[in-house]
Scaffold this active site. Structure first.
Site, PDB file in Angstrom:
ATOM      1  N   ASP A  44       0.917  -1.158   0.028  1.00 39.66           N
ATOM      2  CA  ASP A  44      -0.073   0.078   0.082  1.00 39.66           C
ATOM      3  C   ASP A  44       0.734   1.305   0.023  1.00 39.66           C
ATOM      4  O   ASP A  44       2.085   1.093   0.491  1.00 39.66           O
ATOM      5  CB  ASP A  44      -1.001  -0.009   1.267  1.00 39.66           C
ATOM      6  CG  ASP A  44      -1.463   1.129   1.541  1.00 39.66           C
ATOM      7  OD1 ASP A  44      -2.397   1.730   0.884  1.00 39.66           O
ATOM      8  OD2 ASP A  44      -1.283   1.889   2.683  1.00 39.66           O
TER       9      ASP A  44
HETATM   10  P1  ADP Z   1      -3.855   4.323   0.134  1.00 38.04           P
HETATM   11  O1  ADP Z   1      -4.494   3.146  -0.699  1.00 38.04           O
HETATM   12  O2  ADP Z   1      -2.759   4.861  -0.628  1.00 38.04           O
HETATM   13  O3  ADP Z   1      -3.521   4.024   1.389  1.00 38.04           O
HETATM   14  P2  ADP Z   1      -6.546   5.445   0.655  1.00 38.04           P
HETATM   15  O4  ADP Z   1      -7.060   4.198   0.182  1.00 38.04           O
HETATM   16  O5  ADP Z   1      -6.383   5.596   2.200  1.00 38.04           O
HETATM   17  O6  ADP Z   1      -4.999   5.382  -0.137  1.00 38.04           O
HETATM   18  O7  ADP Z   1      -7.404   6.822  -0.155  1.00 38.04           O
HETATM   19  C1  ADP Z   1      -7.504   6.586  -1.476  1.00 38.04           C
HETATM   20  C2  ADP Z   1      -7.793   8.007  -1.940  1.00 38.04           C
HETATM   21  O8  ADP Z   1      -8.924   8.503  -1.330  1.00 38.04           O
HETATM   22  C3  ADP Z   1      -6.866   9.173  -1.387  1.00 38.04           C
HETATM   23  O9  ADP Z   1      -5.518   9.294  -1.994  1.00 38.04           O
HETATM   24  C4  ADP Z   1      -7.909  10.293  -1.393  1.00 38.04           C
HETATM   25  O10 ADP Z   1      -7.588  11.035  -2.899  1.00 38.04           O
HETATM   26  C5  ADP Z   1      -9.040   9.902  -1.454  1.00 38.04           C
HETATM   27  N1  ADP Z   1      -9.683   9.882  -0.040  1.00 38.04           N
HETATM   28  C6  ADP Z   1      -9.774   9.208   1.006  1.00 38.04           C
HETATM   29  N2  ADP Z   1     -10.277   9.686   2.195  1.00 38.04           N
HETATM   30  C7  ADP Z   1     -10.319  10.772   1.738  1.00 38.04           C
HETATM   31  C8  ADP Z   1     -10.773  12.132   2.747  1.00 38.04           C
HETATM   32  N3  ADP Z   1     -11.243  12.024   3.951  1.00 38.04           N
HETATM   33  N4  ADP Z   1     -10.590  13.321   2.062  1.00 38.04           N
HETATM   34  C9  ADP Z   1     -10.482  13.386   0.826  1.00 38.04           C
HETATM   35  N5  ADP Z   1      -9.987  12.453   0.065  1.00 38.04           N
HETATM   36  C10 ADP Z   1     -10.154  11.346   0.525  1.00 38.04           C
HETATM   37 MG    MG Z   2      -2.694   3.099   3.672  1.00 31.07          MG
END
Ligand code: ADP
Ligand code: MG
Length: 377
Positions: free
Chosen positions: A60
């Protein structure tokens, strides 16, 4: 008759599989003790064998390859006559105050630090995996990644040049590995923001070690393509897959497992609640201990206590050592037994020799298993 009874006793001793039975558990226990000392918590010896056969590792991005501690560095409104920076940021902060995503805290903090009046009247908060939505002070506020923006058609073809300039700004921020979020208020694009995260210091070294060990390294992220590519460039991963929803991470792990059948096992490393399903689907799930969510730690088979990514290659090396020890021990236990059976068959196998061979081989496999405690690294 006495002779036959004697031979039967010899066979009884030879048939006793002491060394074979003890060899694997003792290797497990010693390896688990050693890994715990190194800050790698493994919930069972069999996971070590899985790690020892590692063929591919899915990682991730946010909170795993990066530290997951965000700062708001860019905030650009699409039309200041509709929403000024202050009014848009206040509404965004109002919605983000309900979110537990690490980037949310950064946005709220910035708004408060700038002395903005963050609305508390928030209703219908929802997270969608790619972003959030809420009703703030009677306005529908939606914030999310590019996938969410495209789904709702927020980004119109650049005609007046405004959206075009937002797009090029966003591309620039992503090239610097920032996470870009699109903001719509009452269904219309109002702003785009960029939050900066720090790639872990050891990430590039950790990936290099894994690749040198012949492990395929793949990033799975919910973030945008541009950001994923920028991180790939700095860290040196084999592949990236961006804009994934949690269930798509799971599907990708299944696909990876199919591709690796016969060649080895698949691990998944993650920190978030959204990574938990993928962690459980992988052959071995690895959670970031420091800063990771409880959901990830509970689902995972392995937890890295200080979240140092260098521990990934260490855990694999320990797994390889465990496999080697177990193979040596099994071979040795069988070899002594077979030698004794042959000796008994040709008539030279006194009972004392059978007993010594049995106890002796058990001691040897124990010492061999325990020698894993001296493994370097
Ligand atoms: P990763 O898989 O890299 O850990 P996440 O799954 O946590 O990323 O998040 C995916 C995307 O969703 C983020 O990059 C963001 O663009 C969007 N996102 C998630 N939560 C929020 C939030 N609270 N506010 C704005 N965007 C969000
Ligand atoms: Mg993560």
């Amino acid at each position: 008759a006495e002779k036959m009874l004697y031979n039967a006793l010899v066979l009884l001793v030879v048939a006793c599989p002491c060394a074979l039975v003890i060899s694997t558990p003792i290797t497990y226990v010693c390896a688990l003790a050693l890994s715990a000392r190194k800050g790698i918590l493994i919930k069972g010896g069999s996971h070590l064998e899985t790690l020892g056969r590692l063929r591919a590792i899915a990682i991730d991005k946010t909170g795993t390859l990066t530290e997951g501690r965000f700062r708001l560095v860019h905030f650009l409104v699409s039309d200041p006559t509709v929403f000024t920076r202050e009014s848009a940021l206040a509404l965004v902060a109002g919605a983000e105050a309900r979110s537990s995503h690490p980037l949310a805290a950064a946005i709220v903090q910035t708004a408060l630090r700038e002395g903005l009046d963050v609305p508390r009247n928030v209703r219908d908060f929802a997270t969608e995996g790619e972003g959030i939505s809420a009703n703030v002070d009677g306005k529908q506020v939606q914030i999310g990644n590019r996938r969410m923006a495209d789904k709702h058609g927020w980004i119109l073809p650049p005609k007046a040049g405004e959206e075009g300039s937002l797009l090029s700004a966003a591309a620039e921020w992503e090239a610097e590995a920032n996470t870009v979020c699109w903001v719509a208020i009452d269904g219309k694009l109002a702003a785009v923001l960029g939050v900066a995260d720090k790639i872990r210091d050891e990430a590039a070294d950790a990936i290099k070690q894994l690749r040198a060990d012949g492990v395929r390294t793949v990033m799975l992220t919910g973030d945008n393509e541009g950001t994923a590519r920028a991180v790939q460039k700095q860290v040196g991963l084999d592949e990236i897959h961006a804009k994934l929803l949690p269930e798509e991470k799971v599907d990708f792990i299944s696909k990876l497992k199919d591709e690796c059948v016969g060649a080895g096992t698949v691990a998944m490393v993650g920190d978030g609640i959204n990574d938990a399903p993928a962690l459980s689907r992988a052959d071995v799930g690895i959670a970031m201990g420091a800063g990771g969510t409880a959901a990830a730690m509970e689902t995972a088979d392995v937890a890295l206590m200080d979240s140092s990514l260098l521990k990934l290659a260490q855990a694999r090396a320990l797994g390889v050592a465990v496999l080697t020890k177990i193979r040596q021990n099994v071979a040795l236990s069988f070899a002594t037994k077979i030698a004794m059976v042959i000796a008994a068959a040709v008539g030279y196998a006194p009972l004392w020799l059978a007993v010594i061979a049995d106890v002796g081989s058990m001691l040897v496999v124990c010492i061999n298993g325990m020698s894993i405690l001296n493994e370097p690294g």
